[in-house]
Design an enzyme around this catalytic site. Structure first.
Site, mmCIF file in Angstrom:
data_model
loop_
_atom_site.group_PDB
_atom_site.id
_atom_site.type_symbol
_atom_site.label_atom_id
_atom_site.label_comp_id
_atom_site.label_asym_id
_atom_site.label_seq_id
_atom_site.Cartn_x
_atom_site.Cartn_y
_atom_site.Cartn_z
ATOM 1 C CG ASP A 1 -74.287 -32.086 14.223
ATOM 2 O OD1 ASP A 1 -73.944 -31.920 12.987
ATOM 3 O OD2 ASP A 1 -75.330 -32.435 14.474
ATOM 4 C CB SER A 2 -72.929 -26.426 14.460
ATOM 5 O OG SER A 2 -72.503 -26.207 13.048
ATOM 6 C CG PHE B 1 -69.013 -22.276 6.342
ATOM 7 C CD1 PHE B 1 -69.486 -23.597 6.354
ATOM 8 C CD2 PHE B 1 -68.200 -22.155 7.500
ATOM 9 C CE1 PHE B 1 -69.459 -24.435 7.368
ATOM 10 C CE2 PHE B 1 -68.028 -23.000 8.467
ATOM 11 C CZ PHE B 1 -68.572 -24.052 8.413
#
Length: 162
Positions: free
Chosen positions: A71-72, A157
């Protein structure tokens, strides 16, 4: 721990799947939950590490495979840490990452408009969890500090260009 020869990359995000795949040794066979028809779980944690662990636990249990999940997100100081753990949902809210980046740039500019010293500090946070079906789990958090800039570059992205 046995040698890892195959792994499930716990994401249905094609960009994130490619990014994590590219970081792993080429001899490891990589799978996506999409290949098994597994939907992503709700990310209802309060931190990046909690959400990373939620995904790793779910995908490992469902697939019975060693799973790596992350998760970032981006935290912008002058925006009180937003978008933070809501980085992806924030992008969805604004119709994609291009619009979300424009919104961030607009807000940063507005907050800093009358300030003599501009606050453009931000950090990208990534929590990574690897989970074995037998129960073992390793979780780590990495932080990259920097400044928000006008969009630049074509690699990556998400929020990478700013």
């Amino acid at each position: 721990m046995n040698k890892i020869d195959k792994i499930l990359i716990g994401t249905n995000n094609k960009g994130k799947f490619k990014e994590i795949s590219d970081l792993l040794p080429s001899k490891i066979k990589k799978f996506s939950p999409f290949q098994f028809g597994i939907q992503s779980p709700d990310e209802n944690g309060q931190t990046f590490i909690e959400n990373s662990e939620i995904k790793a636990e779910f995908f490992s249990k469902t697939s019975k495979m060693i799973t790596i999940s992350d998760d970032s997100g981006l935290e912008v100081n002058c925006l009180d840490g937003m978008p933070g753990i809501f980085s992806s949902r924030w992008a969805d809210q604004y119709g994609g990452f291009e619009n979300a980046m424009s919104e961030i740039l607009k807000r940063v500019e507005k907050v800093n408009k009358k300030k003599e010293v501009k606050d453009t500090k931000a950090k990208f946070i990534c929590a990574l969890t690897i989970k074995w079906p037998e129960g073992e789990k390793i979780s780590e958090v990495g932080i990259l500090e920097g400044d928000i800039i006008k969009k630049k570059g074509k690699n990556g992205f998400g929020y990478d260009p700013i």
